[in-house]
Design a protein around this motif. Structure first.
Motif, PDB file in Angstrom:
ATOM      1  N   VAL A 160      -8.272   4.529   7.934  1.00  0.00           N
ATOM      2  CA  VAL A 160      -6.872   4.905   8.135  1.00  0.00           C
ATOM      3  C   VAL A 160      -6.008   3.654   8.241  1.00  0.00           C
ATOM      4  N   LYS A 161      -6.487   2.671   9.008  1.00  0.00           N
ATOM      5  CA  LYS A 161      -5.726   1.427   9.151  1.00  0.00           C
ATOM      6  C   LYS A 161      -5.622   0.686   7.820  1.00  0.00           C
ATOM      7  N   LYS A 162      -6.692   0.709   7.041  1.00  0.00           N
ATOM      8  CA  LYS A 162      -6.654   0.057   5.734  1.00  0.00           C
ATOM      9  C   LYS A 162      -5.686   0.762   4.804  1.00  0.00           C
ATOM     10  N   PHE A 163      -5.673   2.111   4.854  1.00  0.00           N
ATOM     11  CA  PHE A 163      -4.731   2.875   4.037  1.00  0.00           C
ATOM     12  C   PHE A 163      -3.302   2.505   4.398  1.00  0.00           C
ATOM     13  N   CYS A 164      -2.990   2.493   5.697  1.00  0.00           N
ATOM     14  CA  CYS A 164      -1.626   2.187   6.142  1.00  0.00           C
ATOM     15  C   CYS A 164      -1.230   0.767   5.776  1.00  0.00           C
ATOM     16  N   SER A 165      -2.190  -0.156   5.881  1.00  0.00           N
ATOM     17  CA  SER A 165      -1.900  -1.550   5.553  1.00  0.00           C
ATOM     18  C   SER A 165      -1.636  -1.731   4.063  1.00  0.00           C
ATOM     19  N   SER A 166      -2.518  -1.178   3.240  1.00  0.00           N
ATOM     20  CA  SER A 166      -2.363  -1.349   1.798  1.00  0.00           C
ATOM     21  C   SER A 166      -1.139  -0.606   1.273  1.00  0.00           C
ATOM     22  N   TYR A 167      -0.873   0.574   1.824  1.00  0.00           N
ATOM     23  CA  TYR A 167       0.251   1.376   1.358  1.00  0.00           C
ATOM     24  C   TYR A 167       1.576   0.743   1.751  1.00  0.00           C
ATOM     25  N   SER A 168       1.645   0.212   2.971  1.00  0.00           N
ATOM     26  CA  SER A 168       2.883  -0.429   3.425  1.00  0.00           C
ATOM     27  C   SER A 168       3.165  -1.681   2.604  1.00  0.00           C
ATOM     28  N   LYS A 169       2.107  -2.405   2.263  1.00  0.00           N
ATOM     29  CA  LYS A 169       2.281  -3.589   1.429  1.00  0.00           C
ATOM     30  C   LYS A 169       2.765  -3.201   0.038  1.00  0.00           C
ATOM     31  N   LEU A 170       2.174  -2.151  -0.522  1.00  0.00           N
ATOM     32  CA  LEU A 170       2.559  -1.678  -1.846  1.00  0.00           C
ATOM     33  C   LEU A 170       4.030  -1.280  -1.879  1.00  0.00           C
ATOM     34  N   VAL A 171       4.462  -0.485  -0.895  1.00  0.00           N
ATOM     35  CA  VAL A 171       5.848  -0.010  -0.874  1.00  0.00           C
ATOM     36  C   VAL A 171       6.810  -1.169  -0.644  1.00  0.00           C
ATOM     37  N   ALA A 172       6.485  -2.064   0.300  1.00  0.00           N
ATOM     38  CA  ALA A 172       7.377  -3.187   0.600  1.00  0.00           C
ATOM     39  C   ALA A 172       7.550  -4.109  -0.599  1.00  0.00           C
ATOM     40  N   THR A 173       6.453  -4.445  -1.258  1.00  0.00           N
ATOM     41  CA  THR A 173       6.537  -5.384  -2.384  1.00  0.00           C
ATOM     42  C   THR A 173       7.129  -4.737  -3.630  1.00  0.00           C
TER      43      THR A 173
END
Length: 206
Positions: free
Chosen positions: A74-87
């Motif tokens: 779950v933490k990896k999903f949130c981390s990767s997804y937040s990075k994807l959306v931000a960038t």
């Protein structure tokens, strides 16, 4: 594009959705056709903040992230997804930081509840500050249902005694008749060990 916006003639609704729609429309068509719940949620969330409406942000901040107890996936999903959306959307004017998006996703994943769009299926999820605070029981006295106006409501399943805690079932209880399997599933999905009356009673008979 968002389905609401194509036929929306109400000025304030268009204003609310103009910015996230603009961002969303920059995605490739094949991405837009896939499951984009979390993208659309984050884009609407960011657009509200950047437009000066911080009510949703304050509501989400009041929710617990349970980060220490969360599953690594779950933490990896949130981390990767937040990075994807931000960038992806920063070049188009999105100003919210990756860390802010990560925290928002984690709180949302920890507290979102299934939304019953019809009587047969749960087709989405919702974050509502009061209802998200209702605890689980395998023998709940309430359930989340859809009100006549399309909103969610909490409805009693049986008479509730004075000072009895309001509870709902986080899972489909009949699908887990074995208490050990049910407790293990709740721990895996929600990171708590259920000690409700039903689990305690069934555990004694093992």
């Amino acid at each position: 594009n968002f389905s609401l916006c194509e036929n929306c003639n109400h000025p304030h609704l268009w204003d609310d959705h103009h910015l996230p729609c603009k961002w969303f429309s920059t995605l490739p068509a094949e991405v837009q056709e896939n499951d984009t719940d979390y993208i659309r949620f984050l884009l609407n969330y960011c657009a509200r903040i950047q437009g000066g409406d911080r009510r949703l942000m304050y509501a989400v901040e009041n929710l617990c992230s349970n980060e220490d107890a969360q599953r690594e996936n779950v933490k990896k999903f949130c981390s990767s997804y937040s990075k994807l959306v931000a960038t992806t959307f920063a070049p188009q004017g999105l100003l919210i930081t990756q860390q802010h998006l990560y925290s928002t996703l984690l709180r949302t994943k920890s507290n979102a509840i299934g939304f019953p769009f019809d009587s047969n299926a749960t087709l989405g999820w919702a974050v509502q500050l009061d209802i998200c605070m209702v605890n689980h029981s395998c023998n709940p006295n309430c359930a989340i249902t859809q009100a006549g106006n399309g909103c969610i409501e909490l409805r009693a399943l049986r008479p509730i005694f004075k000072e009895e805690e309001i509870t709902i079932a986080y899972i489909n209880i009949p699908a887990f008749p074995d208490v050990r399997t049910r407790v293990a599933h709740l721990w895996s999905e929600y990171r708590f060990k259920c000690t409700c009356d039903l689990c305690e009673e069934q555990t004694k008979t093992l």
